[in-house]
Design an enzyme around this catalytic site. Structure first.
Site, PDB file in Angstrom:
ATOM      1  N   HIS A 395       0.777  -1.579   0.247  1.00  0.00           N
ATOM      2  CA  HIS A 395       0.144   0.217  -0.152  1.00  0.00           C
ATOM      3  C   HIS A 395       1.284   1.191   0.012  1.00  0.00           C
ATOM      4  CE1 HIS A 395      -3.904  -1.942   1.000  1.00  0.00           C
ATOM      5  NE2 HIS A 395      -3.000  -2.772   1.234  1.00  0.00           N
ATOM      6  N   LYS A 586      -9.067  13.770   4.359  1.00  0.00           N
ATOM      7  CA  LYS A 586      -7.973  12.711   4.216  1.00  0.00           C
ATOM      8  C   LYS A 586      -7.137  12.940   5.652  1.00  0.00           C
ATOM      9  CE  LYS A 586      -7.013  13.419  -0.073  1.00  0.00           C
ATOM     10  NZ  LYS A 586      -6.916  12.090  -0.244  1.00  0.00           N
ATOM     11  N   ARG A 587      -6.628  11.666   5.969  1.00  0.00           N
ATOM     12  CA  ARG A 587      -5.257  12.557   6.631  1.00  0.00           C
ATOM     13  C   ARG A 587      -4.683  13.303   6.089  1.00  0.00           C
ATOM     14  NH1 ARG A 587      -4.581   8.508  11.220  1.00  0.00           N
ATOM     15  NH2 ARG A 587      -2.885   9.798  12.038  1.00  0.00           N
ATOM     16  N   LYS A 592       0.158  14.530   1.037  1.00  0.00           N
ATOM     17  CA  LYS A 592      -1.435  14.837   0.572  1.00  0.00           C
ATOM     18  C   LYS A 592      -1.666  16.801   0.109  1.00  0.00           C
ATOM     19  CE  LYS A 592      -2.768  10.932   3.033  1.00  0.00           C
ATOM     20  NZ  LYS A 592      -3.736   9.700   2.459  1.00  0.00           N
ATOM     21  N   THR A 694      -8.808   6.675  -2.209  1.00  0.00           N
ATOM     22  CA  THR A 694     -10.363   5.926  -2.084  1.00  0.00           C
ATOM     23  C   THR A 694     -10.838   6.549  -1.065  1.00  0.00           C
ATOM     24  OG1 THR A 694      -9.654   5.030   0.380  1.00  0.00           O
ATOM     25  CG2 THR A 694     -10.076   3.684  -2.139  1.00  0.00           C
ATOM     26  N   LYS A 698     -14.855   7.539  -3.773  1.00  0.00           N
ATOM     27  CA  LYS A 698     -16.283   7.725  -3.200  1.00  0.00           C
ATOM     28  C   LYS A 698     -16.675   9.216  -3.474  1.00  0.00           C
ATOM     29  CE  LYS A 698     -14.104   5.340   0.690  1.00  0.00           C
ATOM     30  NZ  LYS A 698     -13.261   5.808   1.736  1.00  0.00           N
TER      31      LYS A 698
HETATM   32  C1  F58 Z   1      -3.416   3.699   2.178  1.00  0.00           C
HETATM   33  N1  F58 Z   1      -2.492   3.635   2.993  1.00  0.00           N
HETATM   34  C2  F58 Z   1      -2.741   4.514   1.300  1.00  0.00           C
HETATM   35  N2  F58 Z   1      -1.517   2.992   5.174  1.00  0.00           N
HETATM   36  O1  F58 Z   1      -2.103   5.879   1.544  1.00  0.00           O
HETATM   37  C3  F58 Z   1      -3.934   5.440  -0.090  1.00  0.00           C
HETATM   38  O2  F58 Z   1      -3.152   5.465  -0.802  1.00  0.00           O
HETATM   39  C4  F58 Z   1      -4.485   3.845   0.148  1.00  0.00           C
HETATM   40  O3  F58 Z   1      -5.339   4.131  -1.343  1.00  0.00           O
HETATM   41  C5  F58 Z   1      -4.909   2.596   0.715  1.00  0.00           C
HETATM   42  O4  F58 Z   1      -3.309   3.010   1.574  1.00  0.00           O
HETATM   43  C6  F58 Z   1      -5.613   0.982   0.646  1.00  0.00           C
HETATM   44  O5  F58 Z   1      -4.586   0.759  -0.260  1.00  0.00           O
HETATM   45  C7  F58 Z   1      -2.723   3.681   4.616  1.00  0.00           C
HETATM   46  O6  F58 Z   1      -3.887   4.008   4.948  1.00  0.00           O
HETATM   47  C8  F58 Z   1      -2.173   3.162   6.938  1.00  0.00           C
HETATM   48  O7  F58 Z   1      -3.127   3.958   7.201  1.00  0.00           O
HETATM   49  C9  F58 Z   1      -0.884   1.967   7.609  1.00  0.00           C
HETATM   50  C10 F58 Z   1      -1.604   2.012   8.800  1.00  0.00           C
HETATM   51  C11 F58 Z   1      -0.136   1.669  10.273  1.00  0.00           C
HETATM   52  C12 F58 Z   1       0.834   2.101   9.441  1.00  0.00           C
HETATM   53  C13 F58 Z   1       1.486   2.723   9.192  1.00  0.00           C
HETATM   54  C14 F58 Z   1       0.311   3.281   7.531  1.00  0.00           C
END
Ligand code: F58
Length: 852
Positions: A395, A586-587, A592, A694, A698
């Site tokens: 990811h 988003k975060r 970003k 994602t 949405k």
């Molecule tokens: C996200 N990663 C990607 N990681 O940033 C985003 O582009 C993608 O659409 C999504 O995954 C789904 O594939 C992400 O959300 C985390 O939250 C992890 C949590 C645990 C620590 C490292 C990051």
């Protein structure tokens, strides 16, 4: 391993061969669907629902109707719905067990399912009955739905994706178990004090969780520490034994996950940590009462809290313990289930396990340990089974997010696993040397161990070597996985690499969040769109129809009014629903680029101040998202948004056109108000940095237009909706790479661009920071001196794209047309499509329908 089977599907049963689904009722212990008129507890008509609701209110919540609070009503409603799901769940488990079906096990450290009640009503098909039942009883279903707390067991996209996939797996009738951790405290609650983020601990379980079923007797021992010993077994074979130092127990908590419009009900099995019994005895025997209590506390801490970092690898010991804890429980559970009807040689035929990023990658070593050390298989067959079992989804490519663990820490916590990883590595590197003789650099690059001052285990390499399939989450990202992060592995095994573009469930993100759009979709596309989102295409012929456009516009306006009200309630800020709703949720992260959005807002502010006669398209800029608690720059970006908002919103000359809102505590629950209300979706990450995104899907599904870079799934969204219906800007990923390689000098861009200079100058003036000229210096200095995410390089084209947005919004006919076409062409981004892709290319699993 200690396990008592007491869950559906967990008990052993004699095997039966070759029975058609139609005969299932005869051969399972659980009867087929109980006829509607015989159901006392699970009827689906409004009368039965009402009766069950009042029963649950009294017998579970111990409340009469007239003294019940909203929370009691929610709990009674939840139990009423759950009863109906349990019946389907029991039938599903019986069929899956009897059919001995191949099962998907999704291993994920995070799930963000969002509130369950509304979604379950939809999937059961009883929204209208429930609404009517509530009215008859003098209640408001919307108020009851609002009462449910958010199960925030994830950080962001990755956890939400896992929840969408659980929904789609059940909907596609694929036998599946989601394994994870039952964090007692999920992602923190975000509050804001003077524009600064303040984190409050999340107490989502405070008032009980009606959706989960504790399986207190289904628990597994998980060990840590200690040392390993070699011995010769009764057959004269050399074996290794792990003599651990510490043991904890993992107890299963199950949440049923229903498919949409089908009876299939899968489960999310989350592990809760407790102290192992032996602890207490050992400590007591030594007269060490406090030691025993301390051990208990430490064991319980394992599942206490979710790490709130969304990209940064925290590198904390407790996190590694959490990962091993849930993986070990899950694999032991899978082995127990498998041994009920088969031997371990066929484990990989029974289970397809997906590693959701590297967080569960230790599973590769743990399965080897269980097969070889505990169940006595030889290394080679065990390795073949392991590799055939796992698939790995990547990811992220961000270097700081790639998990590695110091060998020393790893060896102290998991000494046997370290030995197993060394053995895997040795055999693997032998293969590399054979394939690429005379290329020692390659061998070093591919090793599972990164050499250096601190030797570290590369979890992405472990996951890759231990999986038969590796995938990225959007076309562009998957190409980058192959050409950068895992290039050497792609050279070796090109056939193992795939792309599965992410998707989102149209049930939660259209049907539940946007009732008005659903009315339109059902009328135009027929009721099947929620199951086959390609039916959304049927909107297309209406895109130019003036009456339809007007109706579409009314739908959007209603959603904007709902959001405006909520914004006023939560922030006190008034936004005009007629204004363009420009949303970025988003975060918060530098890549970003929420601050690029802010630079644009400041530029508009300056233009209005310089030219009082200027007229602009009225816009409401809405932001939402959490910053990792230790990520100072992200927190400063939140402060900046507030600071600019404070000045903009209070200035009558400016607030005629602009409003700026920071929507607190953005989460899945709040998302229901946000996505449907957007006119413009901000997807403005630096090209090459966002794996997929994602939220972009949405928004677009709900008829928002996107302003975005060629990054992640934006690329595919733009191709799907039509280039003319997407506001593109910014450097491509190749151009970003070239700019950095050529020695990117943001300072020069700053000096050459009068508007950028004016923006940064006003940020330095203290105007937005009550005279504090230095407050935003860390941010502005970073931009002028390093600008690692190339905001200054992309600023001119972003501004130009925003000007195009303004012009397009002035022309409602054109805008509505583009909006309708976005919604119409997003069917391919349903998570049902993603899951179908996983089933076909990676898991090789078939649907198993459960008779209704
Ligand atoms: C996200 N990663 C990607 N990681 O940033 C985003 O582009 C993608 O659409 C999504 O995954 C789904 O594939 C992400 O959300 C985390 O939250 C992890 C949590 C645990 C620590 C490292 C990051």
């Amino acid at each position: 391993m200690s396990a008592r089977s007491d869950g559906p599907g967990a008990s052993a049963k004699p095997l039966m061969e070759d029975h058609p689904i139609s005969k299932i009722a005869e051969k399972t212990r659980v009867p087929a669907a109980i006829p509607e008129d015989e159901r006392t507890r699970t009827g689906m008509q409004p009368e039965a629902l009402k009766r069950a609701f009042l029963d649950n209110l009294f017998y579970v919540q111990a409340r009469f109707r007239d003294v019940a609070g909203l929370h009691d009503l929610y709990m009674a409603a939840a139990y009423t719905v759950r009863d109906r799901m349990l019946e389907r769940w029991a039938r599903t488990a019986a069929v899956y067990r009897d059919e001995r079906v191949r099962t998907v096990c999704y291993l994920s450290a995070e799930y963000l399912p969002g509130p369950h009640l509304g979604n379950n009503l939809i999937n059961l098909g009883i929204v209208d009955s429930a609404r009517q039942g509530a009215i008859d009883l003098g209640m408001d279903l919307a108020e009851i739905l609002e009462e449910e707390p958010e199960p925030g067991l994830g950080n962001g996209g990755l956890g939400r994706l896992a929840a969408c996939y659980m929904d789609s797996l059940a909907t596609l009738q694929i036998p599946a178990i989601g394994y994870g951790i039952r964090y007692e405290h999920g992602i923190f609650q975000q509050t804001l004090e003077d524009g600064w983020q303040v984190e409050l601990s999340d107490l989502w379980l405070r008032h009980g969780n009606p959706w989960e079923i504790p399986r207190t007797r289904l628990c597994y021992v998980v060990n840590f520490g200690g040392h390993t010993e070699r011995y010769t077994d009764d057959y004269g074979c050399h074996q290794v034994r792990w003599v651990p130092g510490v043991e904890v127990c993992g107890v299963a908590y199950d949440t049923p996950i229903m498919g949409f419009g089908v009876a299939n009900t899968n489960m999310l099995r989350l592990w809760h940590s407790t102290a192992g019994q032996s602890f207490d005895f050992q400590a007591f025997n030594r007269g060490n009462y406090y030691g025993a209590v301390q051990a208990k506390i430490e064991a319980k801490n394992l599942s206490r809290v979710l790490y709130p970092n969304d990209e940064l690898d925290a590198g904390k010991e407790l996190r590694l313990k959490q990962q091993y804890f849930f993986v070990s429980c899950s694999l032991q559970d899978m082995i127990r289930l498998h041994l009920q009807s088969a031997t371990l040689e066929t484990f990989h035929e029974k289970f397809a396990a997906q590693l959701n990023d590297t967080h569960p990658a230790i599973a590769v070593a743990e399965l080897m340990r269980l097969l070889v050390d505990v169940h006595g298989l030889a290394w080679e067959p065990a390795w073949e089974i392991t590799r055939q079992t796992f698939g790995y989804t990547n990811h992220t490519l961000l270097p700081e997010a790639l998990e590695t663990w110091p060998v020393d820490l790893f060896g102290t916590l998991l000494p046997r696993h370290l030995e197993i990883i060394y053995e895997i590595n040795q055999r693997f590197l032998e293969e590399v040397r054979l394939r690429f003789p005379e290329d020692p650099d390659r061998v070093a690059r591919m090793s599972l161990i990164a050499e250096g001052a601190t030797r570290r285990i590369r979890m992405a390499h472990l996951a890759t070597v231990g999986s038969h399939a590796i995938n990225g989450v959007a076309a562009m990202h998957s190409e980058l996985v192959k050409s950068t992060l895992l290039k050497d592995f792609h050279d070796l095994w090109p056939e193992r690499f795939h792309n599965i573009t992410n998707g989102v469930t149209p049930r939660r993100f259209l049907q539940l969040s946007n009732p008005d759009i659903c009315g339109i979709l059902t009328e135009v596309a027929g009721p099947g769109w929620a199951r086959d989102a390609n039916n959304l295409k049927k909107l297309e012929p209406h895109a130019d129809d003036a009456a339809f456009q007007e109706r579409w516009g009314r739908m959007k306006l209603a959603a904007k009014e709902r959001l405006a009200k909520r914004i006023q309630d939560r922030t006190g800020i008034l936004v005009d629903p007629q204004s363009l709703f420009d949303i970025q949720v988003k975060r918060i992260h530098e890549y970003k680029r929420q601050h690029l959005n802010v630079l644009h807002i400041v530029s508009l502010y300056l233009r209005i101040k310089q030219n009082p006669n200027l007229t602009l398209t009225p816009r409401s800029f809405i932001f939402g998202g959490k910053a990792a608690p230790s990520y100072a720059m992200a927190k400063l970006i939140i402060k900046l948004i507030h600071a600019v908002g404070e000045v903009v919103n209070a200035d009558p000359q400016v607030n005629r056109f602009l409003r700026v809102v920071f929507y607190p505590n953005f989460n899945v629950k709040e998302a229901a108000y946000i996505y449907p209300a957007a006119d413009l979706s901000e997807q403005i990450s630096t090209a090459g940095k966002e794996a997929s995104g994602t939220g972009n899907m949405k928004f677009s599904m709900n008829g928002a237009l996107t302003i975005g870079t060629l990054d992640g799934a934006n690329v595919e969204i733009r191709d799907a909706v039509g280039h003319e219906n997407f506001f593109l800007f910014g450097l491509t990923q190749e151009q970003v790479g070239a700019a950095l390689a050529a020695g990117y000098r943001p300072w020069e861009l700053y000096c050459d661009n009068a508007e950028l200079r004016a923006i940064i100058e006003v940020l330095h003036s203290g105007l937005f920071s009550r005279g504090d000229k230095d407050l935003f210096r860390p941010l502005t200095n970073s931009l002028m001196q390093h600008d690692p995410y190339l905001l200054l390089a992309d600023y001119p084209s972003y501004r130009e794209a925003q000007a195009q947005v303004d012009r397009s919004f002035q022309d409602p006919t054109r805008w509505q047309r583009m909006s309708i076409l976005n919604a119409a062409r997003m069917g391919g981004f349903s998570s049902d499509r993603s899951i179908q892709d996983y089933c076909d290319t990676i898991w090789k699993v078939q649907p198993v329908p459960i008779p209704n």
